[in-house]
Design a protein around this motif. Structure first.
Motif, PDB file in Angstrom:
ATOM      1  N   GLU A 145       0.832  -1.209   0.000  1.00  0.00           N
ATOM      2  CA  GLU A 145       0.000   0.000   0.000  1.00  0.00           C
ATOM      3  C   GLU A 145       0.866   1.258   0.000  1.00  0.00           C
ATOM      4  OE1 GLU A 145      -2.841  -0.221   3.205  1.00  0.00           O
ATOM      5  OE2 GLU A 145      -3.710  -2.067   2.407  1.00  0.00           O
ATOM      6  N   LEU A 146       1.925   1.265   0.808  1.00  0.00           N
ATOM      7  CA  LEU A 146       2.821   2.414   0.871  1.00  0.00           C
ATOM      8  C   LEU A 146       3.482   2.662  -0.484  1.00  0.00           C
ATOM      9  CD1 LEU A 146       4.525   4.588   2.386  1.00  0.00           C
ATOM     10  CD2 LEU A 146       6.122   2.757   2.939  1.00  0.00           C
ATOM     11  N   MET A 147       3.991   1.608  -1.109  1.00  0.00           N
ATOM     12  CA  MET A 147       4.680   1.778  -2.394  1.00  0.00           C
ATOM     13  C   MET A 147       3.694   2.203  -3.485  1.00  0.00           C
ATOM     14  SD  MET A 147       7.804   1.440  -1.659  1.00  0.00           S
ATOM     15  CE  MET A 147       8.539   1.461  -3.286  1.00  0.00           C
ATOM     16  N   ALA A 148       2.484   1.662  -3.471  1.00  0.00           N
ATOM     17  CA  ALA A 148       1.477   2.061  -4.458  1.00  0.00           C
ATOM     18  C   ALA A 148       1.164   3.552  -4.324  1.00  0.00           C
ATOM     19  CB  ALA A 148       0.211   1.226  -4.286  1.00  0.00           C
ATOM     20  N   LYS A 149       0.941   3.986  -3.077  1.00  0.00           N
ATOM     21  CA  LYS A 149       0.615   5.395  -2.833  1.00  0.00           C
ATOM     22  C   LYS A 149       1.791   6.285  -3.244  1.00  0.00           C
ATOM     23  CE  LYS A 149      -0.952   8.460   0.832  1.00  0.00           C
ATOM     24  NZ  LYS A 149      -1.195   8.601   2.257  1.00  0.00           N
ATOM     25  N   ALA A 150       3.013   5.897  -2.857  1.00  0.00           N
ATOM     26  CA  ALA A 150       4.195   6.707  -3.142  1.00  0.00           C
ATOM     27  C   ALA A 150       4.449   6.833  -4.644  1.00  0.00           C
ATOM     28  CB  ALA A 150       5.414   6.109  -2.447  1.00  0.00           C
ATOM     29  N   LYS A 204      -1.523  -2.965  -8.576  1.00  0.00           N
ATOM     30  CA  LYS A 204      -0.350  -2.978  -9.466  1.00  0.00           C
ATOM     31  C   LYS A 204       0.948  -3.316  -8.732  1.00  0.00           C
ATOM     32  CE  LYS A 204      -2.263  -1.168 -13.294  1.00  0.00           C
ATOM     33  NZ  LYS A 204      -2.303  -1.874 -14.554  1.00  0.00           N
ATOM     34  N   VAL A 205       0.883  -3.462  -7.399  1.00  0.00           N
ATOM     35  CA  VAL A 205       2.078  -3.744  -6.596  1.00  0.00           C
ATOM     36  C   VAL A 205       1.931  -5.115  -5.956  1.00  0.00           C
ATOM     37  CG1 VAL A 205       3.538  -2.954  -4.689  1.00  0.00           C
ATOM     38  CG2 VAL A 205       2.308  -1.283  -6.089  1.00  0.00           C
ATOM     39  N   ARG A 206       2.963  -5.958  -6.125  1.00  0.00           N
ATOM     40  CA  ARG A 206       2.899  -7.288  -5.512  1.00  0.00           C
ATOM     41  C   ARG A 206       4.288  -7.709  -5.041  1.00  0.00           C
ATOM     42  NH1 ARG A 206       3.016  -7.596 -10.830  1.00  0.00           N
ATOM     43  NH2 ARG A 206       4.255  -9.174 -11.879  1.00  0.00           N
TER      44      ARG A 206
END
Length: 114
Positions: free
Chosen positions: A58-63, A70-72
């Motif tokens: 969630e942090l990487m997606a938001k950043a 899209k992030v896994r």
């Protein structure tokens, strides 16, 4: 050297995660003892039942400005060292990563490890 690799689908990023880190944040780059460079990430979540992994994605997606879907996690689901995949335009993602870490110092320099 950047801690991410480009692919046709997006980028894969090497992370070092600190669970129960007090806040959700990207702390910049770190050079590991073996010479690999990783992005340092801290999350408030505990490393139990996938909580920290969810917080990291969630942090990487938001950043990076991409949907969570899209992030896994590619590898290291039970480790502090993880590889994540971010789907999207590789050039845009690379630029976004560069901007995220540009303001953060390489913490290994502070410890005299370089």
């Amino acid at each position: 050297m950047d801690p991410w690799r480009y692919s046709t689908q997006g980028v894969s990023v090497a992370l070092r995660v600190t669970p129960r880190g007090g806040r959700d944040d990207i702390d910049g780059l770190e050079t590991l003892a073996d010479g690999r460079v990783v992005v340092k990430v801290r999350v408030r979540a505990i490393a139990d039942g996938g909580e920290a992994n969810r917080a990291v994605t969630e942090l990487m997606a938001k950043a990076l400005g991409v949907p969570k879907a899209k992030v896994r996690i590619l590898s290291g689901a039970t480790s502090r060292l993880k590889q994540i995949a971010v789907d999207g335009d590789p050039a845009k993602l690379g630029d976004a990563l560069r901007k995220l870490i540009a303001a953060k110092p390489d913490s290994s320099e502070d410890k005299g490890q370089k």
